[in-house]
Design a protein around this motif. Structure first.
Motif, PDB file in Angstrom:
ATOM      1  N   TRP A 212       0.845  -1.181   0.000  1.00 51.19           N
ATOM      2  CA  TRP A 212       0.000   0.000   0.000  1.00 51.19           C
ATOM      3  C   TRP A 212       0.879   1.229   0.000  1.00 51.19           C
ATOM      4  N   ASP A 213       0.700   2.095  -0.984  1.00 49.68           N
ATOM      5  CA  ASP A 213       1.532   3.286  -1.122  1.00 49.68           C
ATOM      6  C   ASP A 213       0.629   4.501  -1.186  1.00 49.68           C
ATOM      7  N   THR A 214       0.361   5.141  -0.027  1.00 48.62           N
ATOM      8  CA  THR A 214      -0.563   6.262  -0.002  1.00 48.62           C
ATOM      9  C   THR A 214      -0.029   7.475  -0.740  1.00 48.62           C
ATOM     10  N   ALA A 215       1.251   7.576  -0.928  1.00 49.89           N
ATOM     11  CA  ALA A 215       1.803   8.725  -1.645  1.00 49.89           C
ATOM     12  C   ALA A 215       1.382   8.712  -3.109  1.00 49.89           C
ATOM     13  N   SER A 216       1.021   7.559  -3.648  1.00 51.54           N
ATOM     14  CA  SER A 216       0.662   7.469  -5.057  1.00 51.54           C
ATOM     15  C   SER A 216      -0.848   7.495  -5.283  1.00 51.54           C
ATOM     16  N   LEU A 217      -1.640   7.671  -4.221  1.00 52.89           N
ATOM     17  CA  LEU A 217      -3.092   7.667  -4.351  1.00 52.89           C
ATOM     18  C   LEU A 217      -3.670   8.832  -3.554  1.00 52.89           C
ATOM     19  N   GLN A 218      -4.413   9.697  -4.249  1.00 51.51           N
ATOM     20  CA  GLN A 218      -5.006  10.864  -3.610  1.00 51.51           C
ATOM     21  C   GLN A 218      -6.437  11.038  -4.094  1.00 51.51           C
ATOM     22  N   TYR A 219      -7.248  11.741  -3.291  1.00 53.37           N
ATOM     23  CA  TYR A 219      -8.604  12.092  -3.723  1.00 53.37           C
ATOM     24  C   TYR A 219      -8.776  13.592  -3.568  1.00 53.37           C
ATOM     25  N   TYR A 220      -9.801  14.128  -4.233  1.00 50.68           N
ATOM     26  CA  TYR A 220      -9.984  15.568  -4.269  1.00 50.68           C
ATOM     27  C   TYR A 220     -11.335  15.964  -3.699  1.00 50.68           C
ATOM     28  N   ILE A 221     -11.326  16.757  -2.640  1.00 46.17           N
ATOM     29  CA  ILE A 221     -12.502  17.442  -2.124  1.00 46.17           C
ATOM     30  C   ILE A 221     -12.004  18.827  -1.717  1.00 46.17           C
ATOM     31  N   GLY A 222     -12.038  19.761  -2.650  1.00 48.93           N
ATOM     32  CA  GLY A 222     -11.537  21.103  -2.399  1.00 48.93           C
ATOM     33  C   GLY A 222     -10.034  21.219  -2.532  1.00 48.93           C
ATOM     34  N   MET A 223      -9.330  20.144  -2.233  1.00 46.56           N
ATOM     35  CA  MET A 223      -7.876  20.065  -2.405  1.00 46.56           C
ATOM     36  C   MET A 223      -7.492  18.588  -2.454  1.00 46.56           C
ATOM     37  N   TRP A 224      -6.326  18.274  -3.023  1.00 46.63           N
ATOM     38  CA  TRP A 224      -5.873  16.885  -3.099  1.00 46.63           C
ATOM     39  C   TRP A 224      -5.409  16.430  -1.724  1.00 46.63           C
ATOM     40  N   LYS A 225      -5.890  15.249  -1.308  1.00 47.88           N
ATOM     41  CA  LYS A 225      -5.552  14.690   0.007  1.00 47.88           C
ATOM     42  C   LYS A 225      -5.114  13.235  -0.180  1.00 47.88           C
ATOM     43  N   PRO A 226      -4.174  12.771   0.634  1.00 48.60           N
ATOM     44  CA  PRO A 226      -3.784  11.356   0.526  1.00 48.60           C
ATOM     45  C   PRO A 226      -4.906  10.442   1.012  1.00 48.60           C
ATOM     46  N   VAL A 227      -5.017   9.302   0.359  1.00 45.80           N
ATOM     47  CA  VAL A 227      -6.009   8.303   0.756  1.00 45.80           C
ATOM     48  C   VAL A 227      -5.453   7.512   1.931  1.00 45.80           C
ATOM     49  N   GLU A 228      -6.287   7.334   2.957  1.00 43.89           N
ATOM     50  CA  GLU A 228      -5.923   6.478   4.079  1.00 43.89           C
ATOM     51  C   GLU A 228      -6.709   5.182   3.931  1.00 43.89           C
ATOM     52  N   ARG A 229      -6.003   4.094   3.888  1.00 45.59           N
ATOM     53  CA  ARG A 229      -6.641   2.791   3.672  1.00 45.59           C
ATOM     54  C   ARG A 229      -7.712   2.523   4.727  1.00 45.59           C
ATOM     55  N   GLY A 230      -8.888   2.129   4.256  1.00 41.00           N
ATOM     56  CA  GLY A 230      -9.981   1.781   5.153  1.00 41.00           C
ATOM     57  C   GLY A 230     -10.776   2.964   5.683  1.00 41.00           C
ATOM     58  N   VAL A 231     -10.400   4.186   5.318  1.00 40.84           N
ATOM     59  CA  VAL A 231     -11.113   5.376   5.783  1.00 40.84           C
ATOM     60  C   VAL A 231     -12.094   5.813   4.700  1.00 40.84           C
ATOM     61  N   LEU A 232     -13.344   6.042   5.086  1.00 43.83           N
ATOM     62  CA  LEU A 232     -14.366   6.456   4.134  1.00 43.83           C
ATOM     63  C   LEU A 232     -14.091   7.869   3.639  1.00 43.83           C
ATOM     64  N   ILE A 233     -14.294   8.075   2.352  1.00 43.67           N
ATOM     65  CA  ILE A 233     -14.180   9.405   1.755  1.00 43.67           C
ATOM     66  C   ILE A 233     -15.601   9.958   1.668  1.00 43.67           C
ATOM     67  N   PRO A 234     -15.854  11.108   2.283  1.00 45.49           N
ATOM     68  CA  PRO A 234     -17.224  11.621   2.385  1.00 45.49           C
ATOM     69  C   PRO A 234     -17.727  12.268   1.098  1.00 45.49           C
ATOM     70  N   VAL A 235     -18.151  11.439   0.139  1.00 47.09           N
ATOM     71  CA  VAL A 235     -18.680  11.939  -1.127  1.00 47.09           C
ATOM     72  C   VAL A 235     -20.008  11.242  -1.396  1.00 47.09           C
ATOM     73  N   ASP A 236     -21.044  12.014  -1.665  1.00 46.24           N
ATOM     74  CA  ASP A 236     -22.325  11.460  -2.078  1.00 46.24           C
ATOM     75  C   ASP A 236     -22.286  11.355  -3.599  1.00 46.24           C
ATOM     76  N   LEU A 237     -22.029  10.170  -4.111  1.00 43.21           N
ATOM     77  CA  LEU A 237     -21.859   9.987  -5.545  1.00 43.21           C
ATOM     78  C   LEU A 237     -23.149  10.172  -6.340  1.00 43.21           C
ATOM     79  N   GLU A 238     -24.287  10.275  -5.666  1.00 45.81           N
ATOM     80  CA  GLU A 238     -25.531  10.557  -6.373  1.00 45.81           C
ATOM     81  C   GLU A 238     -25.620  12.038  -6.747  1.00 45.81           C
ATOM     82  N   THR A 239     -24.844  12.884  -6.062  1.00 40.25           N
ATOM     83  CA  THR A 239     -24.929  14.327  -6.311  1.00 40.25           C
ATOM     84  C   THR A 239     -23.579  14.957  -6.664  1.00 40.25           C
ATOM     85  N   ALA A 240     -22.493  14.217  -6.510  1.00 45.37           N
ATOM     86  CA  ALA A 240     -21.153  14.760  -6.763  1.00 45.37           C
ATOM     87  C   ALA A 240     -20.299  13.688  -7.432  1.00 45.37           C
TER      88      ALA A 240
END
Length: 126
Positions: free
Chosen positions: A2-30
């Motif tokens: 697992w290499d968190t430096a190579s995986l990021q998500y964007y909510i207002g700014m790019w953030k590293p992904v933490e394994r097993g942590v939910l990303i708060p995005v409602d995919l029905e609206t965003a």
């Protein structure tokens, strides 16, 4: 590996992904924006798990550089020849009801609608 430096998500700014942590995005609206850069020796896969209103796993998508799989719904499929070849990739995941669309560097590479006939019983996307 697992290499968190190579995986990021964007909510207002790019953030590293933490394994097993939910990303708060409602995919029905965003949209979910994910940036990948598989480092040498790291795992070349990104798993996005959808959650229903009760917080239970309810389908999702597995993305690799060669193929994708709609979780609990179908077998792995290869991308169309239009998949961008750059190592750095920005993925946009859109889920509206039972339809999932995935864009890679702005190019539509997955456009699938699931149903009770394409998903395993008990795993139907909500």
């Amino acid at each position: 590996r697992w290499d968190t430096a190579s995986l990021q998500y964007y909510i207002g700014m790019w953030k590293p992904v933490e394994r097993g942590v939910l990303i708060p995005v409602d995919l029905e609206t965003a949209y979910l924006h994910v940036k990948t850069n598989p480092a040498a020796g790291s795992r070349d896969q990104t798993r996005i798990v959808y959650r229903n209103k009760a917080g239970e796993a309810s389908g999702g998508v597995l993305i690799t550089s060669l193929a994708y799989k709609l979780l609990n719904c179908d077998y792995a499929s290869t991308y169309p020849p239009t998949l961008p070849t750059q190592v750095d990739k920005k993925w946009t995941i859109e889920k509206r009801s039972y339809r999932t669309r995935v864009f890679c560097n702005g190019v539509l590479v997955v456009d699938k609608t699931v149903s009770k006939g394409t998903c395993r019983p008990g795993n139907y996307w909500e």
